[in-house]
Design an enzyme around this catalytic site. Sequence first.
Site, PDB file in Angstrom:
ATOM      1  CE1 TYR A 142      47.462  45.105  30.724  1.00 41.15           C
ATOM      2  CE2 TYR A 142      49.047  45.312  32.501  1.00 41.15           C
ATOM      3  CZ  TYR A 142      47.877  44.791  31.996  1.00 41.15           C
ATOM      4  OH  TYR A 142      47.133  43.952  32.780  1.00 41.15           O
ATOM      5  CE  LYS A 190      34.891  42.815  20.666  1.00 37.46           C
ATOM      6  NZ  LYS A 190      33.789  41.890  20.936  1.00 37.46           N
ATOM      7  CG  ASP A 222      33.190  38.873  22.505  1.00 34.08           C
ATOM      8  OD1 ASP A 222      34.008  38.329  21.725  1.00 34.08           O
ATOM      9  OD2 ASP A 222      32.235  39.560  22.098  1.00 34.08           O
ATOM     10  CG  ASP A 246      45.783  41.026  33.369  1.00 35.80           C
ATOM     11  OD1 ASP A 246      46.372  40.293  34.178  1.00 35.80           O
ATOM     12  OD2 ASP A 246      45.064  41.987  33.716  1.00 35.80           O
ATOM     13  CG  ASP A 250      43.408  36.861  37.065  1.00 40.27           C
ATOM     14  OD1 ASP A 250      44.627  36.620  36.910  1.00 40.27           O
ATOM     15  OD2 ASP A 250      42.960  37.564  38.000  1.00 40.27           O
TER      16      ASP A 250
HETATM   17  C1  IPM Z   1      49.636  40.054  36.273  1.00 37.55           C
HETATM   18  C2  IPM Z   1      49.128  41.186  37.140  1.00 37.55           C
HETATM   19  C3  IPM Z   1      49.727  42.495  36.654  1.00 37.55           C
HETATM   20  C4  IPM Z   1      49.238  42.734  35.243  1.00 37.55           C
HETATM   21  C5  IPM Z   1      49.427  43.714  37.534  1.00 37.55           C
HETATM   22  C6  IPM Z   1      49.832  43.482  38.972  1.00 37.55           C
HETATM   23  C7  IPM Z   1      50.066  44.976  36.990  1.00 37.55           C
HETATM   24  O1  IPM Z   1      47.748  41.236  37.172  1.00 37.55           O
HETATM   25  O2  IPM Z   1      50.843  39.800  36.267  1.00 37.55           O
HETATM   26  O3  IPM Z   1      48.816  39.424  35.600  1.00 37.55           O
HETATM   27  O4  IPM Z   1      48.154  43.281  35.031  1.00 37.55           O
HETATM   28  O5  IPM Z   1      49.952  42.344  34.319  1.00 37.55           O
HETATM   29 MN    MN Z   2      46.786  39.662  36.021  1.00 36.63          MN
END
Ligand code: IPM
Ligand code: MN
Length: 365
Positions: A142, A190, A222, A246, A250
């Site tokens: 990042y 990884k 993975d 990240d 999700d």
């Molecule tokens: C999160 C979001 C952010 C990230 C984006 C909006 C930059 O997806 O907080 O997880 O990737 O960290």
């Molecule tokens: Mn995110």
Amino acid sequence: MKAKIAVLPGDGIGPEVTEQAVKVLRAIGNLYGHSFELENGLIGAAAIDATGNPFPLETETLCRKSDAILFGAIGHPKYDNDPNAKIRPEQGLLAMRKRLGLYANIRPVTAYKALSSISPLKEEIVDGVDFVVFRELTGGIYFGEPRGRSENGFSAFDTCNYNKEEIQRVSKLAFETAMNRKKRLTLVDKANVLATSRLWRETVTEMAKDYPEIELEYMFVDNAAMQLIQRPKDFDVVVTENMFGDIITDEASVIPGSLGLLPSASVGKNTSLFEPIHGSYPQAAGKNIANPIGAILSAAMMLEHSFQLLDEAKMIRQAVDQAISSGKLTEDLSPKVPTGTNEVGDHIVSIIRSDQWIHRPQLVS
Ligand code: IPM
Ligand code: MN
């Protein structure tokens, strides 16, 4: 106690869910006699519109002089569809993380019995899920340099780098949390491919000597993506680098049934920020349909992490549990008979103010 809290509602549904978290904080403040001084600041697309900068200096100053930060969401479709936009709302979030040194993102994933039929996974897989992911937040791909495009524009590059200290500070929090839980820590990496992952393994393995009671396990990302969905109950504490964290959080958010339920804390040395893990969900903005529970639970995390108000945080969590059991929920969780964002917030406040709490303090106002 007295505390100053910076409130950054941001974009999309950010303002409406943050408003519910603020209501809950005020109710808790009244009940326990705490004075929470709240001050709003601009961030994201809202800040670009007003100042041209997604994380204006004024907001940074507000964050620095506050004891904690409550954040909503960031992002606007007018920037998503324009790959050439030089200034983007997300830059505000990344700049805030970096400048305030918010190095550890803590994302707990908890399943609620009353919702297990809503999860896309089978009930027996979901029931009892309770783990927490520590995502490194200010390093890795990042932020690594160099990054950009070649001169002819036909290739592009990002850099992933980590140093030991960056790995140690987030891992220390993960080890300490594991000590207070089931004493199981999974490092997701990884290491079969990446040099940075091998440094993570080496560093975390060295640290494990100080925590002999902890069972440390290594898992390639993975494989972890698969295991998290197949047997989420087996996880306790997970630690990982920025990008992997990240993605797997999700993924993990589908386990309880809605992304809207999950809170997070981004912890730094001098200050910490609390935000729901969902994004700005622009299609829902202003419609009173967004789930405020992730934002409300983020306020509970703030009370616990930044102010050590454990009873107060517990009361919020129990009130949320009751609201979930009551079924008065937004459309993501109750599509047939949805309750509005505002009304879910009011309902949780009314549970907090009800006289069911045995150890409830005297009402101050
Ligand atoms: C999160 C979001 C952010 C990230 C984006 C909006 C930059 O997806 O907080 O997880 O990737 O960290
Ligand atoms: Mn995110």
